[in-house]
Design a protein around this motif. Sequence first.
Motif, PDB file in Angstrom:
ATOM      1  N   GLY A 458       9.304 -13.647  11.544  1.00  0.00           N
ATOM      2  CA  GLY A 458       8.965 -14.908  10.894  1.00  0.00           C
ATOM      3  C   GLY A 458       9.909 -15.249   9.755  1.00  0.00           C
ATOM      4  O   GLY A 458      10.335 -16.393   9.592  1.00  0.00           O
ATOM      5  N   GLY A 459      10.258 -14.253   8.943  1.00  0.00           N
ATOM      6  CA  GLY A 459      11.207 -14.505   7.855  1.00  0.00           C
ATOM      7  C   GLY A 459      12.567 -14.920   8.364  1.00  0.00           C
ATOM      8  O   GLY A 459      13.222 -15.795   7.786  1.00  0.00           O
ATOM      9  N   PHE A 460      13.004 -14.316   9.437  1.00  0.00           N
ATOM     10  CA  PHE A 460      14.314 -14.676  10.003  1.00  0.00           C
ATOM     11  C   PHE A 460      14.316 -16.111  10.526  1.00  0.00           C
ATOM     12  O   PHE A 460      15.267 -16.873  10.311  1.00  0.00           O
ATOM     13  CB  PHE A 460      14.658 -13.699  11.123  1.00  0.00           C
ATOM     14  CG  PHE A 460      15.959 -13.980  11.797  1.00  0.00           C
ATOM     15  CD1 PHE A 460      15.992 -14.608  13.031  1.00  0.00           C
ATOM     16  CD2 PHE A 460      17.157 -13.634  11.198  1.00  0.00           C
ATOM     17  CE1 PHE A 460      17.197 -14.867  13.647  1.00  0.00           C
ATOM     18  CE2 PHE A 460      18.371 -13.901  11.798  1.00  0.00           C
ATOM     19  CZ  PHE A 460      18.382 -14.528  13.029  1.00  0.00           C
ATOM     20  N   VAL A 461      13.233 -16.511  11.204  1.00  0.00           N
ATOM     21  CA  VAL A 461      13.144 -17.885  11.712  1.00  0.00           C
ATOM     22  C   VAL A 461      13.125 -18.877  10.559  1.00  0.00           C
ATOM     23  O   VAL A 461      13.785 -19.936  10.595  1.00  0.00           O
ATOM     24  CB  VAL A 461      11.911 -18.031  12.610  1.00  0.00           C
ATOM     25  CG1 VAL A 461      11.687 -19.482  13.001  1.00  0.00           C
ATOM     26  CG2 VAL A 461      12.053 -17.156  13.851  1.00  0.00           C
ATOM     27  N   LEU A 462      12.369 -18.580   9.476  1.00  0.00           N
ATOM     28  CA  LEU A 462      12.306 -19.477   8.315  1.00  0.00           C
ATOM     29  C   LEU A 462      13.667 -19.621   7.650  1.00  0.00           C
ATOM     30  O   LEU A 462      14.080 -20.720   7.261  1.00  0.00           O
ATOM     31  CB  LEU A 462      11.264 -18.945   7.329  1.00  0.00           C
ATOM     32  CG  LEU A 462      11.052 -19.786   6.053  1.00  0.00           C
ATOM     33  CD1 LEU A 462      10.557 -21.179   6.439  1.00  0.00           C
ATOM     34  CD2 LEU A 462      10.050 -19.099   5.122  1.00  0.00           C
TER      35      LEU A 462
END
Length: 671
Positions: A458-462
Amino acid sequence: MRAGGGAARGALALALLRRCLLLGPLGLRPAGGQEGDGCGHTLLTLHSGTLSSKNYPGTYPNHTACRWHLRTPPGTSLLLAFGDVDLEPSERCARSSLLLTDPQAGTAYGPYCRNAVPVAPLLVTNSSAMTVLFNSTSHRSGRGLLLSYATSQHPDLVSCLVRGTHYTQEHVSVYCPAGCKGIDGDIWGNPSQGYRDTSVLCKAAVHAGVIADELGGQVALSREKGITLYESAFANGLHSKRGSLSEKRLIFHKACGDALEVAAFNASSWWHEVDALGQDRAWVAERAALGTDGHSWAAEPGSEAAWLELDLGARRKVTGIITKGSSEQHDYYVTSYRVSSSRDGRNWRPYRASSDQEDKVFEGNADSHGEVSNAFIPPIVARYIRVTPQSWHQHVALKVALVGCQPARARAPRPYVPSVPEEVPVPTSRPASHTPIPGIALDPVKAGSTLLVMLLIGGFVLLCSSLLLLAFLRRRKPAAELNCGIMKGYPNLESRQVCSLQSLPPPGSALASFPTAAVSGDLSQTHSPEYAEPDLVQVSPSSQTGSSTFKPLLDEGYTLPLVLSHYDTPGTYHEYAEPLPPEPEYAMPFSEPEPTGTQRNPCGTPSTSCSPPARYDAPTSRPGELPAGQGVCTAPRAERTASPGGDVPSPEGSRFQLGGCPLSHVYHEAL
């Protein structure tokens, strides 16, 4: 009748005698043994062996007999290779014969003699035990017999008499029986050079150290191109001959036969010699290396149980040893020796052959300068090798080298640990307490790692979304900057004239007719709907910029000037630049704001008025005049002169004067 009856009774007696000789002592003799006075060279083992009659290959003696008992492991059968059966011929082989019987099945093969030879050189039996009987009476000639055997596991069994010339293929793989070393046969060559193809194959294999004579074994070799001269050598108790050129040579393949490096030498003692001239000579242990020049190692005279120790530095697989005497100057050498090995340097194990229970004594050198090789079959796996001389000539002197390779590391098998199945929880009606999301049950053991992976994704996508959004916002520009980008750096220009392409006049205007009246004004303030803004043009040595336009169209009457090279007459003819590729924005001339009421001519000098009116092609809003209020400095157009090829600009009209400065016209075609 009496004569015929006597002959019949004699034949019957002979048959009974044979039966008694065959069946009488069965069960009283051990397996693999021999008995009788007609036995020659014999070596019988559990897997293979060789036997021959007395005096073979010479004439066998009269009135002799020999019986051999052959046995192989249970579950196998015997294969017999007839190397040579040369018995004096007679009716039904009555004078000399060879008979093979199976005591278990009661079957017999033979009798064989010169006029009744075996049909095939290899006999396949169905029994693991066989009795071989040879007998002779009065005879005149005959070499006797030579027979070899092996188990059914080796269908490529060959006789000890097979030579390299019996094969035509380049690569050969055969099984040699035990006992071929003692059979008469010549070999030429040595292990390093190879052997002549006329050499006895199995005997040459023993000489090369590929197999042990007491065991036999599988032999792999290749037939290559022969060499001019084969040197003799002494190896594994066999002498080879010095031979001449042969068509082919035999090369035996040995997997582990590299020279091993010795880390250190040690000895029980060493000889400190003082010769007749009073010179000292130290026969230390380090001089035992085979490649050392000069004298070798020598034990102190009178010492008992001398030994030489070689430290390989690490555990190695040793497959052979090479020994040599002192040197040609000193006639010292060891004639026999024993070998022992150790893995730690403290506990020593004597070397023994696989079929012997006593320490093996190796045959050493016969002179002080020749090299002698001996093979270790089976090989030795150790770090320390100790050579103990048993007999020597004059002094114990020795040079040694070892051959082998690094042992293959065998992984120890892991102990078997039975897997314990995990307990499966019994499902209940209530949902598990560790389920954070309805409808998804998480394993408490793997829940932590699963949540961590989800958070990282999720952090990478954000982060990626933020970067893309930032890049999109940076690409966007204000509408004013997109439409009026050419106004930067030109505060004296009105935005209504150059702000947008939509504000340009429609493309329906036409060129003014010539000549036209000159109108004073600033040319930079005039904008044409059909011409691009002029580029920077260097018109004078002072690097000043001047106005330019595109090359006129051909349909207007303009023709190319007849100029061979622009570099021959610079500044004389019109020089036009090719149009630039279309781009979204047009360049404007770089100019600086001028004081009110002051204008500069192209030469860079201020002036208040322009040159007299001149002819100039300029687009206007209406044919024949310029826009009101827009004064421009005009220049005379280059005069055109008629030529046979068309209108060509005249040199006189190619330049014009603006305030006394020559200026070359540069035109661009309209985009």
